[in-house]
Scaffold this active site. Structure first.
Site, PDB file in Angstrom:
ATOM      1  N   GLY A  22       0.945  -1.165   0.101  1.00 19.26           N
ATOM      2  CA  GLY A  22      -0.207   0.129  -0.104  1.00 19.26           C
ATOM      3  C   GLY A  22       0.786   1.363  -0.084  1.00 19.26           C
ATOM      4  O   GLY A  22       1.866   1.305   0.830  1.00 19.26           O
TER       5      GLY A  22
ATOM      6  N   THR B 203       4.436   2.934   5.384  1.00 21.07           N
ATOM      7  CA  THR B 203       3.227   2.319   5.676  1.00 21.07           C
ATOM      8  C   THR B 203       2.342   3.482   6.411  1.00 21.07           C
ATOM      9  O   THR B 203       2.851   3.726   7.329  1.00 21.07           O
ATOM     10  CB  THR B 203       2.914   0.725   6.079  1.00 21.07           C
ATOM     11  OG1 THR B 203       1.836   0.908   6.310  1.00 21.07           O
ATOM     12  CG2 THR B 203       3.701   0.600   7.107  1.00 21.07           C
TER      13      THR B 203
ATOM     14  N   ARG C 284       1.022  -5.293  -5.289  1.00 21.04           N
ATOM     15  CA  ARG C 284       1.092  -6.348  -4.567  1.00 21.04           C
ATOM     16  C   ARG C 284       1.287  -7.665  -5.365  1.00 21.04           C
ATOM     17  O   ARG C 284       0.236  -7.806  -5.915  1.00 21.04           O
ATOM     18  CB  ARG C 284      -0.030  -6.728  -3.464  1.00 21.04           C
ATOM     19  CG  ARG C 284      -0.503  -5.180  -2.572  1.00 21.04           C
ATOM     20  CD  ARG C 284      -1.383  -5.754  -1.601  1.00 21.04           C
ATOM     21  NE  ARG C 284      -2.075  -4.388  -0.974  1.00 21.04           N
ATOM     22  CZ  ARG C 284      -1.638  -3.727   0.152  1.00 21.04           C
ATOM     23  NH1 ARG C 284      -0.390  -4.146   0.639  1.00 21.04           N
ATOM     24  NH2 ARG C 284      -2.162  -2.827   0.603  1.00 21.04           N
TER      25      ARG C 284
ATOM     26  N   ARG D  68      -5.004  -1.858   9.207  1.00 24.19           N
ATOM     27  CA  ARG D  68      -4.924  -3.464   9.060  1.00 24.19           C
ATOM     28  C   ARG D  68      -5.142  -3.860  10.346  1.00 24.19           C
ATOM     29  O   ARG D  68      -6.036  -3.847  10.931  1.00 24.19           O
ATOM     30  CB  ARG D  68      -3.575  -3.755   8.384  1.00 24.19           C
ATOM     31  CG  ARG D  68      -3.548  -5.042   7.857  1.00 24.19           C
ATOM     32  CD  ARG D  68      -2.147  -5.442   7.235  1.00 24.19           C
ATOM     33  NE  ARG D  68      -1.933  -4.296   5.863  1.00 24.19           N
ATOM     34  CZ  ARG D  68      -2.291  -4.721   4.787  1.00 24.19           C
ATOM     35  NH1 ARG D  68      -2.893  -6.088   4.570  1.00 24.19           N
ATOM     36  NH2 ARG D  68      -2.022  -4.160   3.638  1.00 24.19           N
TER      37      ARG D  68
ATOM     38  N   ASP E 115       0.103   2.831   8.386  1.00 24.40           N
ATOM     39  CA  ASP E 115      -0.342   1.955   9.595  1.00 24.40           C
ATOM     40  C   ASP E 115       0.472   1.676  10.941  1.00 24.40           C
ATOM     41  O   ASP E 115      -0.087   1.554  12.030  1.00 24.40           O
ATOM     42  CB  ASP E 115      -0.574   0.126   9.232  1.00 24.40           C
ATOM     43  CG  ASP E 115      -1.426  -0.024   7.742  1.00 24.40           C
ATOM     44  OD1 ASP E 115      -2.381   0.933   7.954  1.00 24.40           O
ATOM     45  OD2 ASP E 115      -1.166  -1.035   7.218  1.00 24.40           O
TER      46      ASP E 115
ATOM     47  N   ASP F 221       5.691  -4.684   6.205  1.00 24.65           N
ATOM     48  CA  ASP F 221       6.790  -5.673   6.449  1.00 24.65           C
ATOM     49  C   ASP F 221       6.312  -6.871   5.379  1.00 24.65           C
ATOM     50  O   ASP F 221       7.024  -7.870   5.132  1.00 24.65           O
ATOM     51  CB  ASP F 221       6.388  -6.182   7.820  1.00 24.65           C
ATOM     52  CG  ASP F 221       5.084  -6.858   8.182  1.00 24.65           C
ATOM     53  OD1 ASP F 221       4.253  -6.377   7.447  1.00 24.65           O
ATOM     54  OD2 ASP F 221       4.886  -7.186   9.488  1.00 24.65           O
TER      55      ASP F 221
ATOM     56  N   ASP G  59       2.695  -0.039  11.811  1.00 23.59           N
ATOM     57  CA  ASP G  59       2.496  -1.519  12.505  1.00 23.59           C
ATOM     58  C   ASP G  59       4.010  -2.361  12.282  1.00 23.59           C
ATOM     59  O   ASP G  59       3.763  -3.497  12.390  1.00 23.59           O
ATOM     60  CB  ASP G  59       1.318  -2.303  11.700  1.00 23.59           C
ATOM     61  CG  ASP G  59       1.692  -2.331  10.296  1.00 23.59           C
ATOM     62  OD1 ASP G  59       2.696  -1.586   9.507  1.00 23.59           O
ATOM     63  OD2 ASP G  59       0.990  -3.152   9.569  1.00 23.59           O
TER      64      ASP G  59
HETATM   65  O1  F6P Z   1      -1.343  -0.902   4.759  1.00 24.75           O
HETATM   66  C1  F6P Z   1      -2.129  -0.006   4.130  1.00 24.75           C
HETATM   67  C2  F6P Z   1      -3.524  -0.330   4.268  1.00 24.75           C
HETATM   68  O2  F6P Z   1      -4.007   0.934   3.740  1.00 24.75           O
HETATM   69  C3  F6P Z   1      -4.336  -0.745   5.434  1.00 24.75           C
HETATM   70  O3  F6P Z   1      -4.316   0.289   6.179  1.00 24.75           O
HETATM   71  C4  F6P Z   1      -5.513  -1.258   4.605  1.00 24.75           C
HETATM   72  O4  F6P Z   1      -5.827  -2.211   5.544  1.00 24.75           O
HETATM   73  C5  F6P Z   1      -4.869  -1.904   3.331  1.00 24.75           C
HETATM   74  O5  F6P Z   1      -3.661  -1.007   3.192  1.00 24.75           O
HETATM   75  C6  F6P Z   1      -5.580  -1.946   2.326  1.00 24.75           C
HETATM   76  O6  F6P Z   1      -5.270  -2.443   1.305  1.00 24.75           O
HETATM   77  P1  F6P Z   1      -5.467  -2.466  -0.384  1.00 24.75           P
HETATM   78  O7  F6P Z   1      -5.260  -0.873  -1.016  1.00 24.75           O
HETATM   79  O8  F6P Z   1      -4.730  -3.578  -0.902  1.00 24.75           O
HETATM   80  O9  F6P Z   1      -7.125  -2.892  -0.360  1.00 24.75           O
END
Ligand code: F6P
Length: 319
Positions: free
Chosen positions: A11, A125, A72, A171, A127, A103, A129
């Site tokens: 992300g 990120t 991803r 997340r 997050d 991570d 986290d």
């Molecule tokens: O890791 C960043 C994040 O925005 C999280 O907060 C969220 O759960 C996730 O990515 C959403 O991912 P995607 O954009 O792949 O749906």
């Protein structure tokens, strides 16, 4: 070390561009060649690699998102995918790689390091986290976006004397909700790291209402569950008019804050230094405002934890 690569993965987060800029400029300062890899590990496997110069990163420090794009990739998790990536690295002659991401991305970086291509991770990120760093690039900007939204929701919450549930990203981590809850004066904060007593939340809302409180704000981290389900339960139990707002992807965009730009610049440059010193398989981070680096394995095995003192304080300030 003569040629290094840089990519963004997972992300996106505000400040990734500032990190790319720091990597490119620091590398050129030390007379290295730098290559930008587009679309993360997916682009690496496909050979989407371009040489970068000082001008390639001009006028990007203030921009959100990532000029290298992000993805991803499921294929890169396989042995075959990793071999494809290595062939591309060899073709260009890249001998070290900087991976800006979360991570999940560092697991990929670890694999490449084990296969002979030293990688350094830069935590990017919203997050916050990742263990081994107090802050990740993008967290501060995202937090400020959330706070702006919370303040606006508070205005309408007051006018209509309602309870608002605001669901934020993160997340499996509660940092965004915790910090935003404390900064936004929330009545309750729900995060995955802590089990909240539903009755206690309801009692707190009722107490506030009986005292003449005109509105209530509850911050809920997405890792806890659906804000809408929680809102239904709250409305049923309290009989107070309740609304739910899911902030969504606005939390990931926007111009990075000064704090994120500085953090990204420092971490990006530090990552280049590690590669120059012949290191790999490590993540750079910041702890107590000092730049640090840790082996990926240590980052993966220790869980990121929330700040207990802040959590306790949020409870005391919302009695
Ligand atoms: O890791 C960043 C994040 O925005 C999280 O907060 C969220 O759960 C996730 O990515 C959403 O991912 P995607 O954009 O792949 O749906």
């Amino acid at each position: 070390m003569k040629k290094i690569g840089v990519l963004t993965s997972g992300g996106d987060s505000p400040g990734m561009n500032a990190a790319i800029r720091a990597v490119v400029r620091k590398a050129i300062f030390h007379e290295l060649e730098v290559y930008g890899i587009k679309n993360g590990f997916q682009g690496l496997m496909e050979g989407n690699i371009q040489k970068m110069n000082l001008g390639s990163v001009g006028d990007i420090i203030q921009r959100g998102g990532t000029i290298l794009f992000s993805a991803r990739s499921e294929e890169f998790k396989t042995e075959k995918g990793q071999q494809r990536a290595i062939e591309q690295l060899k073709k260009v002659g890249i001998d070290g790689l900087i991976v800006i991401g979360g991570d999940g991305s560092f697991h990929g970086a670890k694999k490449l390091t084990e296969k002979g291509f030293p990688c350094i991770g830069v935590p990017g990120t919203i997050d916050n986290d990742i263990s081994g760093t107090d802050f990740t690039i993008g967290f501060d900007t995202s937090l400020n976006t959330i706070i702006e939204a919370v303040d606006k929701v508070r205005d309408t919450a007051t006018s209509h004397e309602r309870t608002y549930i605001i669901e934020v990203m993160g997340r499996n981590a509660g940092d965004l909700a915790l910090w935003a809850g404390l900064a936004g004066g929330a009545e309750s904060i729900l995060i995955p790291e802590k089990k909240e007593d539903f009755k206690e939340i309801v009692d707190r809302l009722k107490r506030g209402h009986d005292r003449g409180k005109k509105h209530s704000i509850i911050l809920l981290a997405e890792g806890v569950g659906s804000g809408f389900d929680f809102g239904d339960r709250i409305e049923k139990e309290t009989n107070l008019e309740t609304r739910v707002t899911v902030l969504g992807y606005i939390q990931r965009g926007g111009s990075p804050s000064a704090t994120d730009r500085v953090l990204a610049s420092r971490l990006g440059a530090k990552a280049v230094e590690l590669l120059i010193n012949g290191q790999g398989g490590r993540m750079v981070g910041i702890q107590q405002n000092v730049l640090v680096d840790h082996p990926f394995d240590e980052v993966f095995t220790k869980d990121h934890s929330i700040n207990e003192e802040m959590y306790q304080l949020s409870k005391e300030l919302s009695i």
